[in-house]
Design an enzyme around this catalytic site. Structure first.
Site, PDB file in Angstrom:
ATOM      1  N   ARG A  41     -30.563  30.080   6.240  1.00  0.00           N
ATOM      2  CA  ARG A  41     -30.697  30.088   4.769  1.00  0.00           C
ATOM      3  C   ARG A  41     -29.599  30.931   4.128  1.00  0.00           C
ATOM      4  O   ARG A  41     -28.949  31.731   4.802  1.00  0.00           O
ATOM      5  CB  ARG A  41     -32.071  30.649   4.393  1.00  0.00           C
ATOM      6  CG  ARG A  41     -33.174  29.723   4.831  1.00  0.00           C
ATOM      7  CD  ARG A  41     -34.503  30.113   4.246  1.00  0.00           C
ATOM      8  NE  ARG A  41     -35.497  29.136   4.660  1.00  0.00           N
ATOM      9  CZ  ARG A  41     -36.679  28.963   4.098  1.00  0.00           C
ATOM     10  NH1 ARG A  41     -37.027  29.742   3.090  1.00  0.00           N
ATOM     11  NH2 ARG A  41     -37.514  28.048   4.531  1.00  0.00           N
ATOM     12  N   ARG A  62     -50.991  24.449   8.336  1.00  0.00           N
ATOM     13  CA  ARG A  62     -49.684  24.500   7.685  1.00  0.00           C
ATOM     14  C   ARG A  62     -49.858  24.138   6.227  1.00  0.00           C
ATOM     15  O   ARG A  62     -50.350  23.059   5.901  1.00  0.00           O
ATOM     16  CB  ARG A  62     -48.670  23.550   8.335  1.00  0.00           C
ATOM     17  CG  ARG A  62     -47.295  23.668   7.626  1.00  0.00           C
ATOM     18  CD  ARG A  62     -46.180  22.908   8.296  1.00  0.00           C
ATOM     19  NE  ARG A  62     -44.907  23.207   7.628  1.00  0.00           N
ATOM     20  CZ  ARG A  62     -43.733  23.287   8.239  1.00  0.00           C
ATOM     21  NH1 ARG A  62     -43.650  23.087   9.533  1.00  0.00           N
ATOM     22  NH2 ARG A  62     -42.635  23.565   7.552  1.00  0.00           N
ATOM     23  N   ASP A 107     -45.969  27.877   4.375  1.00  0.00           N
ATOM     24  CA  ASP A 107     -44.820  27.145   3.829  1.00  0.00           C
ATOM     25  C   ASP A 107     -45.063  26.763   2.370  1.00  0.00           C
ATOM     26  O   ASP A 107     -46.198  26.564   1.948  1.00  0.00           O
ATOM     27  CB  ASP A 107     -44.569  25.888   4.679  1.00  0.00           C
ATOM     28  CG  ASP A 107     -43.177  25.307   4.434  1.00  0.00           C
ATOM     29  OD1 ASP A 107     -42.288  26.036   3.959  1.00  0.00           O
ATOM     30  OD2 ASP A 107     -43.000  24.101   4.704  1.00  0.00           O
ATOM     31  N   GLY A 108     -43.969  26.647   1.630  1.00  0.00           N
ATOM     32  CA  GLY A 108     -44.048  26.163   0.249  1.00  0.00           C
ATOM     33  C   GLY A 108     -43.782  27.229  -0.806  1.00  0.00           C
ATOM     34  O   GLY A 108     -43.939  26.960  -2.006  1.00  0.00           O
ATOM     35  N   LEU A 141     -59.800  42.876  13.489  1.00  0.00           N
ATOM     36  CA  LEU A 141     -58.963  41.675  13.341  1.00  0.00           C
ATOM     37  C   LEU A 141     -57.558  42.044  13.800  1.00  0.00           C
ATOM     38  O   LEU A 141     -57.051  43.105  13.443  1.00  0.00           O
ATOM     39  CB  LEU A 141     -58.937  41.243  11.867  1.00  0.00           C
ATOM     40  CG  LEU A 141     -57.887  40.202  11.448  1.00  0.00           C
ATOM     41  CD1 LEU A 141     -58.176  38.845  12.095  1.00  0.00           C
ATOM     42  CD2 LEU A 141     -57.865  40.032   9.918  1.00  0.00           C
ATOM     43  N   HIS A 161     -41.577  33.929  -2.815  1.00  0.00           N
ATOM     44  CA  HIS A 161     -41.797  34.802  -1.648  1.00  0.00           C
ATOM     45  C   HIS A 161     -42.613  36.033  -2.039  1.00  0.00           C
ATOM     46  O   HIS A 161     -43.487  36.469  -1.281  1.00  0.00           O
ATOM     47  CB  HIS A 161     -40.461  35.217  -1.034  1.00  0.00           C
ATOM     48  CG  HIS A 161     -39.668  34.069  -0.462  1.00  0.00           C
ATOM     49  ND1 HIS A 161     -40.244  33.103   0.338  1.00  0.00           N
ATOM     50  CD2 HIS A 161     -38.358  33.717  -0.577  1.00  0.00           C
ATOM     51  CE1 HIS A 161     -39.321  32.215   0.692  1.00  0.00           C
ATOM     52  NE2 HIS A 161     -38.171  32.561   0.147  1.00  0.00           N
ATOM     53  N   GLU A 200     -56.675  22.661  16.957  1.00  0.00           N
ATOM     54  CA  GLU A 200     -56.926  21.657  15.921  1.00  0.00           C
ATOM     55  C   GLU A 200     -55.890  21.861  14.814  1.00  0.00           C
ATOM     56  O   GLU A 200     -55.692  22.985  14.352  1.00  0.00           O
ATOM     57  CB  GLU A 200     -58.346  21.817  15.360  1.00  0.00           C
ATOM     58  CG  GLU A 200     -59.434  21.516  16.374  1.00  0.00           C
ATOM     59  CD  GLU A 200     -59.380  20.086  16.911  1.00  0.00           C
ATOM     60  OE1 GLU A 200     -59.010  19.172  16.140  1.00  0.00           O
ATOM     61  OE2 GLU A 200     -59.702  19.888  18.093  1.00  0.00           O
ATOM     62  N   TRP A 223     -32.494  31.981   9.679  1.00  0.00           N
ATOM     63  CA  TRP A 223     -31.199  32.644   9.448  1.00  0.00           C
ATOM     64  C   TRP A 223     -30.192  31.687   8.826  1.00  0.00           C
ATOM     65  O   TRP A 223     -29.179  32.113   8.280  1.00  0.00           O
ATOM     66  CB  TRP A 223     -30.612  33.186  10.766  1.00  0.00           C
ATOM     67  CG  TRP A 223     -31.440  34.234  11.420  1.00  0.00           C
ATOM     68  CD1 TRP A 223     -32.242  34.071  12.510  1.00  0.00           C
ATOM     69  CD2 TRP A 223     -31.565  35.629  11.058  1.00  0.00           C
ATOM     70  NE1 TRP A 223     -32.865  35.255  12.840  1.00  0.00           N
ATOM     71  CE2 TRP A 223     -32.455  36.221  11.963  1.00  0.00           C
ATOM     72  CE3 TRP A 223     -31.005  36.421  10.030  1.00  0.00           C
ATOM     73  CZ2 TRP A 223     -32.812  37.573  11.899  1.00  0.00           C
ATOM     74  CZ3 TRP A 223     -31.359  37.760   9.972  1.00  0.00           C
ATOM     75  CH2 TRP A 223     -32.246  38.326  10.888  1.00  0.00           C
ATOM     76  N   ARG A 257     -36.462  31.092  -6.207  1.00  0.00           N
ATOM     77  CA  ARG A 257     -37.241  30.989  -4.968  1.00  0.00           C
ATOM     78  C   ARG A 257     -37.864  32.315  -4.558  1.00  0.00           C
ATOM     79  O   ARG A 257     -38.965  32.364  -4.022  1.00  0.00           O
ATOM     80  CB  ARG A 257     -36.351  30.473  -3.822  1.00  0.00           C
ATOM     81  CG  ARG A 257     -35.922  29.020  -3.957  1.00  0.00           C
ATOM     82  CD  ARG A 257     -34.983  28.640  -2.805  1.00  0.00           C
ATOM     83  NE  ARG A 257     -35.589  28.902  -1.510  1.00  0.00           N
ATOM     84  CZ  ARG A 257     -36.418  28.053  -0.887  1.00  0.00           C
ATOM     85  NH1 ARG A 257     -36.705  26.890  -1.429  1.00  0.00           N
ATOM     86  NH2 ARG A 257     -36.941  28.374   0.273  1.00  0.00           N
TER      87      ARG A 257
HETATM   88  C1  IPE Z   1     -41.387  27.227   8.825  1.00  0.00           C
HETATM   89  O1  IPE Z   1     -41.058  26.877   7.510  1.00  0.00           O
HETATM   90  C2  IPE Z   1     -41.143  28.679   9.042  1.00  0.00           C
HETATM   91  C3  IPE Z   1     -41.948  29.610   8.255  1.00  0.00           C
HETATM   92  C4  IPE Z   1     -42.884  29.310   7.407  1.00  0.00           C
HETATM   93  C5  IPE Z   1     -41.656  30.978   8.483  1.00  0.00           C
HETATM   94  P1  IPE Z   1     -39.646  26.231   7.151  1.00  0.00           P
HETATM   95  O2  IPE Z   1     -39.676  25.981   5.692  1.00  0.00           O
HETATM   96  O3  IPE Z   1     -38.552  27.087   7.666  1.00  0.00           O
HETATM   97  O4  IPE Z   1     -39.685  24.880   7.986  1.00  0.00           O
HETATM   98  P2  IPE Z   1     -38.845  23.533   7.831  1.00  0.00           P
HETATM   99  O5  IPE Z   1     -37.401  23.913   7.750  1.00  0.00           O
HETATM  100  O6  IPE Z   1     -39.302  22.869   6.571  1.00  0.00           O
HETATM  101  O7  IPE Z   1     -39.198  22.716   9.038  1.00  0.00           O
HETATM  102  C1  IPE Z   2     -42.027  29.616   3.505  1.00  0.00           C
HETATM  103  O1  IPE Z   2     -41.683  29.044   2.281  1.00  0.00           O
HETATM  104  C2  IPE Z   2     -41.450  31.002   3.675  1.00  0.00           C
HETATM  105  C3  IPE Z   2     -40.386  31.113   4.700  1.00  0.00           C
HETATM  106  C4  IPE Z   2     -39.945  30.147   5.446  1.00  0.00           C
HETATM  107  C5  IPE Z   2     -39.822  32.423   4.880  1.00  0.00           C
HETATM  108  P1  IPE Z   2     -40.307  28.306   2.084  1.00  0.00           P
HETATM  109  O2  IPE Z   2     -39.298  29.295   1.632  1.00  0.00           O
HETATM  110  O3  IPE Z   2     -39.929  27.526   3.273  1.00  0.00           O
HETATM  111  O4  IPE Z   2     -40.680  27.341   0.872  1.00  0.00           O
HETATM  112  P2  IPE Z   2     -40.212  25.838   0.681  1.00  0.00           P
HETATM  113  O5  IPE Z   2     -40.599  25.093   1.917  1.00  0.00           O
HETATM  114  O6  IPE Z   2     -38.730  25.863   0.463  1.00  0.00           O
HETATM  115  O7  IPE Z   2     -40.971  25.393  -0.525  1.00  0.00           O
HETATM  116 MG    MG Z   3     -40.286  25.620   3.858  1.00  0.00          MG
END
Ligand code: IPE
Ligand code: IPE
Ligand code: MG
Length: 252
Positions: A76, A189, A25-26, A136, A42, A208, A74, A38
């Site tokens: 998004r 995470r 995430d992020g 792996l 990715h 954990e 989806w 954004r």
């Molecule tokens: C969780 O991240 C899903 C993935 C990393 C694929 P999200 O960014 O979608 O999660 P929320 O919406 O912040 O909970």
């Molecule tokens: C995780 O990053 C990738 C996916 C969920 C596909 P995000 O796209 O959720 O990034 P943030 O959370 O908006 O920063």
């Molecule tokens: Mg996110």
């Protein structure tokens, strides 16, 4: 048998986690912080995946499971969703041969029926090609949701056991999407949020949990080592007391 249950028996613990599951995430915030769209996050995120796969292989991790696209993603904007799909196709095109050469088995789990036919065929082909590799196992969770997983497993369990009224864990577990893997030892995470977001609801029972503010594109081998170091500090009791663990250690 790899997939023993943490609630049915106490699993064996190793210094290097056998199975690491990650919510990547992020990406979006990584890009926004740099005044980039954004999508740039990715693109950079895919590069980070490459580094982490390699780092896990080198460290002797047996299973790496990555949450790439949730059943709720989806929701998004359509252009972000289609960009993510394109990146997925590109990554498969570019990386599968390299993974195969490095003895990596690739699995993709989730409700794949919602992906277009070409992507589904590429996934099937990549899985076929790498299925005998054992160094792996990298699992990509795509259109995956923990609730979807449990429901699809229940459906398959009932089909396999008509009239079943009192199901057991042993009857359900083989139908879960990750039945070929032990339960994750370590969950990571990135991106600062401390939630599960419908990832592996069943399988994380005794994992954990490790949360870091580092955005996914910046998560590298060094960051992975910090997570593993934290994991090594943990006392995994699986319901028992510290005293029992000490006794066991003395006895062995
Ligand atoms: C969780 O991240 C899903 C993935 C990393 C694929 P999200 O960014 O979608 O999660 P929320 O919406 O912040 O909970
Ligand atoms: C995780 O990053 C990738 C996916 C969920 C596909 P995000 O796209 O959720 O990034 P943030 O959370 O908006 O920063
Ligand atoms: Mg996110």
């Amino acid at each position: 048998m790899t997939s023993s249950s943490s609630t049915q028996a106490v699993p064996e613990i190793f210094a290097v986690p056998r199975h690491i599951a990650m919510i990547m995430d992020g990406n979006g915030r990584w890009a926004t912080k740099r005044y980039l769209p954004r999508v740039a996050g990715h693109v950079q995120g895919v590069k980070a995946v490459r580094g982490i796969v390699e780092a896990c292989a080198v460290r002797g991790v047996e299973f790496l499971t990555l949450f790439a696209f949730s059943s709720e993603n989806w929701r998004r904007p359509a252009d972000e969703v289609s960009l993510l799909m394109r990146l997925f196709v590109n990554a498969l095109e570019r990386e599968v041969d390299k993974m195969h050469a490095n003895e990596i088995r690739l699995k993709v789990v989730g409700d794949l029926s919602r992906f277009d036919a070409k992507l589904q065929e590429m996934i099937a082909e990549a899985q076929r090609k790498t299925e005998d590799n054992r160094r792996l196992t990298v699992t990509i969770c795509a259109n995956y949701g923990g609730r979807w997983d449990i429901l699809q497993a229940v459906e398959k369990m009932l089909a396999a056991n008509p009239g079943l009224v009192a199901p057991t864990e042993e009857q359900l577990a083989p139908h879960l999407a990750l039945a070929y893997a032990p339960e994750p030892d370590l969950f990571i995470r990135t991106g600062g949020e401390e939630r599960i977001s419908n990832f592996l609801l069943w399988q994380l029972a005794y994992s954990e949990l490790y949360f870091t503010d580092t955005y996914w594109p910046d998560f590298d081998a060094e960051a992975l080592d910090l997570a593993i170091a934290s994991y090594r500090q943990r006392e995994r009791r699986f319901g028992r007391t510290s005293e029992q663990l000490l006794e066991q250690k003395k006895a062995s």
